[in-house]
Design an enzyme around this catalytic site. Structure first.
Site, PDB file in Angstrom:
ATOM      1  CB  SER A  19     -56.628 -28.803  21.108  1.00  0.00           C
ATOM      2  OG  SER A  19     -57.114 -27.875  20.395  1.00  0.00           O
ATOM      3  CG  ASN A  97     -59.423 -26.604  22.451  1.00  0.00           C
ATOM      4  OD1 ASN A  97     -59.539 -25.373  22.204  1.00  0.00           O
ATOM      5  ND2 ASN A  97     -58.584 -26.964  23.459  1.00  0.00           N
ATOM      6  CB  CYS A 128     -55.245 -19.850  23.732  1.00  0.00           C
ATOM      7  SG  CYS A 128     -54.182 -19.434  22.097  1.00  0.00           S
ATOM      8  CB  ILE A 189     -49.441 -27.646  31.351  1.00  0.00           C
ATOM      9  CG1 ILE A 189     -48.359 -28.056  30.532  1.00  0.00           C
ATOM     10  CG2 ILE A 189     -49.713 -27.796  32.752  1.00  0.00           C
ATOM     11  CD1 ILE A 189     -47.055 -27.628  30.955  1.00  0.00           C
ATOM     12  CB  THR A 264     -45.119 -31.072  20.519  1.00  0.00           C
ATOM     13  OG1 THR A 264     -45.552 -30.135  20.965  1.00  0.00           O
ATOM     14  CG2 THR A 264     -43.714 -31.011  19.423  1.00  0.00           C
TER      15      THR A 264
END
Lengths: 299, 261
Positions: A19, A97, A128, A189, A264
Site C-alpha cells: 500500500s 488498505n 501508519c 512490516i 519501495t
C-alpha cells in the site's frame, strides 16, 4: 507451482504490492500486466478525503528512503464510486488498505468496502507512523489493536489482514492479540520510524520531522519479525520490507510468509513485480521445488 | 504510453563545473514514444553506492527520428555527480515520458515569453524549438547569479530573441529576470521554469497583467508516476502530484502557491 492461499484468498503467486507504493494499480499499467500479480494493495483509504502532510515528504537515505505522506487519499466514498469501477475488472486480488483516526472510522470504511463485490480482502492499517491520530497508535498496544480488530471483524465479512507496526517491543505479542480478535492474516512490516537532518540548512529534511523508513535497509529487520510472528500465530503471514528480488521474496517465504508485498522497489523499477514472479518460478525449477508451499516457514 | 528503455551514451558536454549536457541514444528494440516539451524522465543511477531512487530530469531536447535524448543536468548531489561521469560504452536505464508538459497549441504569430533560471533552463530549450516550428514568436529570458550559471544560452538563438539577466551584471541586464526590460513587454503567454522564488514572482506579475502563464515545478520525487504522493505541491484544489498532475501547471489553479512568498 507458485499458487498460495492466504485465508480465503487464492493467489496465483505470492507477489503482491505494498500500500502507498502502487497507487491504485493504474499508475503501473503501462509497465506491467497487472493480472500477473498475486494481488495488489491500494492506497490507504480513510473515511473522508485527506490532504496528508505538508511537503517535503520524502528523502533518500542509505539503501532506503523516509516518507511522511500522511495518508493522503480521496476517501472511501470516491474510492467506491469512481476508482473501484476503473479497476474492478482486473483478474487479480485487489485489496484495500483501510485506515482511520477512530474505531468508528475504521469500521465505517471497512463496512463500505465489504459491499464491493470485487474486493476480496482488506488490509487494516494500524501501523501508519505518519499521522497524529490513530494509525500506529492502534498498532503499538496489544489491547488497542485487539479492540479495533474485533470491532472491524463484526462489520467486515471477507478476508481481514491486519498490517502491523515494527515500532514495538514485541511484534509477536501484537500479532497474537489481533489473531485472538479475529484477524484472518497479518502483514508486516510497515515502515520503521526514522528521521534525517539536512545539516547545511540545520533542519529536518521532512516537514513532519519524522517519517517511515522503507527499502532494502529494513529487510533484515522485516525477515526477523516475519520469522518471530510466523512462530507465534497460526494465521498466514504476509511479509514485506525491502523486497527487491526473487531471492528476497524467497527469503521471506522461508522465514514464514505465505505471500509477500513489494513496496519501495516499485519506484526503482516499475516492472520489478513481474521480474520477481518470473525469478521465483526460475528459482523453483532450478531447485526442484514443484510447489512453492514446500518452502514456506521452513526456518 | 510510458516506457522503460535502455539508452546508450553518445556524448557529454560540460558547461563550467555546475552543468553538463548528457546526450543519449535510444537503444531499445521498440521505438521511442512521443515526448512533449516540459515532460521529464526518471534516470536510474547505476554504480553509485547510496543512490537508490531514480533521478527526475527534464527533457532538454529530443529527436525521435535520430533516437536521441538530451538532458541538461545541474550537479547537485551524488546521483547527478555520477551521471556527470558517464562515458563511452555506458548504458542508462530511463522511465519516460512522464508528467504533463507545456501547452503549445498557440495561434501562429503568438508572442511567447520563456523565463528560465538555473537548471530550469533545460525544458525551455525543447519548448522553444517546438514553438518556433509552430510559428510562435519567442522571447527567451534567461537568468542566473553569474554568467557561468546560465548554461547553453547561445543554443537558444536560432529559436527566438535571447535576453539575459545576471545578479552581478556579468552578462546581460544586471538584476532579476523580472527587472529585465523584455519582461515588461506584452505577451500572449509566459512559460517559466527555475528557482521557486523566481517562478512565483513571474506568476504574480503575469496574473496582475492578465497574461496566461504556465510554471514548471521541481519537487523531490520517488515514483514519478503519481503513486507514492511524495512530490505534492499546494494548488487551489489541494495537494497535487508534481510528477503526474505537473510538472507544468497553469497558474489559474496555483494562486495559493504563488501568493505564498
Amino acid at each position: 507451482m507458485l499458487a498460495v492461499k492466504v485465508h480465503n484468498l487464492n493467489l496465483k503467486n505470492p507477489v503482491m504490492t505494498a500500500s502507498g507504493t502502487f497507487g491504485y494499480g493504474e499508475e503501473f499499467a503501462d509497465f506491467i500486466d497487472l493480472n500477473r500479480l498475486g494481488g495488489f494493495v491500494v492506497k490507504g483509504t480513510t473515511g473522508t478525503h485527506r490532504e496528508g502532510n505538508p511537503y517535503p515528504r520524502m528523502v533518500e537515505t542509505p539503501s532506503g528512503m523516509l516518507n511522511s505522506v500522511g495518508l493522503q487519499n480521496c476517501g472511501v466514498e470516491k474510492f467506491c464510486s469512481e476508482v473501484y469501477h476503473r479497476i474492478k475488472h482486473l483478474d487479480t486480488n485487489i485489496i484495500v488498505n483501510v485506515s482511520g483516526s477512530s474505531i468508528e472510522e475504521y469500521c465505517s470504511v471497512a463496512e463500505q468496502i465489504d459491499a464491493l463485490e470485487h474486493i476480496p480482502a482488506i488490509e487494516l492499517n494500524i501501523s501508519c507512523p505518519n499521522v497524529k491520530c490513530g494509525g500506529m497508535g492502534f498498532g503499538t498496544s496489544p489491547d488497542m489493536a485487539a479492540q479495533v480488530v474485533s470491532a472491524v471483524r463484526k462489520v467486515y465479512h471477507k478476508t481481514l489482514i491486519v498490517k502491523l507496526s515494527p515500532n514495538v517491543t514485541s511484534i509477536a505479542e501484537i500479532a497474537k492479540a489481533v489473531e485472538g480478535a479475529g484477524a484472518d492474516s497479518v502483514s508486516l512490516i510497515n515502515t520503521l520510524l526514522g528521521m534525517a537532518i539536512d545539516i547545511e540548512r540545520r533542519r529536518p529534511f521532512m516537514a513532519n520531522v519524522t517519517g517511515g523508513l522503507s527499502g532494502p535497509a529494513v529487510k533484515p529487520v522485516a525477515v526477523r519479525m516475519v520469522w518471530q510472528v510466523a512462530h507465534a500465530v497460526k494465521i498466514p503471514v504476509v511479509g514485506l520490507g525491502g523486497i527487491c528480488t526473487a531471492e528476497d521474496a524467497i527469503e521471506f517465504l522461508m522465514a514464514g510468509a505465505t505471500a509477500i508485498e513489494v513496496g519501495t522497489a516499485n519506484f526503482i523499477d516499475p516492472a520489478v513485480t513481474v521480474k520477481i514472479i518470473d525469478g521465483m518460478e526460475a528459482w523453483c525449477k532450478k531447485h526442484g521445488v514443484s510447489d512453492i508451499n514446500e518452502i514456506i516457514g521452513i526456518i | 504510453m510510458k516506457e522503460i528503455h535502455d539508452f546508450s551514451f553518445l556524448a557529454l558536454h560540460r558547461h563550467g563545473e555546475h552543468y553538463f549536457t548528457l546526450v543519449l541514444r535510444h537503444s531499445h528494440l521498440s521505438p521511442m514514444p512521443p515526448v512533449a516539451p516540459g515532460q521529464f524522465v526518471e534516470v536510474r543511477v547505476d554504480g553509485e553506492p547510496g543512490v537508490m531512487l531514480r533521478r527526475p530530469i527534464s527533457v532538454h531536447d529530443v529527436d525521435p527520428d535520430a533516437g536521441t535524448l538530451s538532458l541538461l543536468v545541474q550537479v547537485v548531489g551524488k546521483g547527478t555527480r555520477r551521471l556527470s561521469q558517464l562515458t563511452e560504452g555506458d548504458r542508462v536505464n530511463i522511465v519516460y515520458p512522464l508528467g504533463h508538459g507545456f501547452s503549445v497549441d498557440l495561434p501562429v504569430s503568438s508572442r511567447a515569453l520563456l523565463v528560465g533560471g538555473g537548471a530550469g533552463i533545460a525544458p525551455l530549450f525543447y519548448l522553444s524549438k517546438v514553438l518556433k516550428a509552430k510559428g510562435v514568436d519567442c522571447t527567451i529570458l534567461l537568468g542566473g547569479r553569474t554568467a557561468e550559471l546560465i548554461p547553453v544560452r547561445d543554443e537558444f538563438r536560432p529559436y527566438g530573441t535571447v535576453c539575459l539577466s545576471t545578479d552581478d551584471g556579468s552578462l546581460g541586464h544586471k538584476g532579476l529576470v523580472i527587472e529585465n526590460p523584455a519582461f515588461a513587454e506584452q505577451y500572449d503567454i509566459i512559460y517559466t521554469c527555475g528557482p521557486t522564488p523566481m517562478m512565483k514572482a513571474v506568476a504574480r506579475s503575469a496574473a496582475e497583467r492578465g497574461i496566461r502563464c504556465e510554471v514548471s515545478l521541481e519537487n523531490m520525487m520517488a515514483c514519478g508516476v503519481g503513486a507514492c504522493l511524495c512530490c505534492v505541491t499546494d494548488t487551489d484544489q489541494g495537494h497535487r502530484c508534481v510528477c503526474k498532475d505537473g510538472p507544468v501547471f497553469d497558474i489559474t489553479s496555483m494562486k495559493k502557491w504563488y501568493e505564498n512568498k
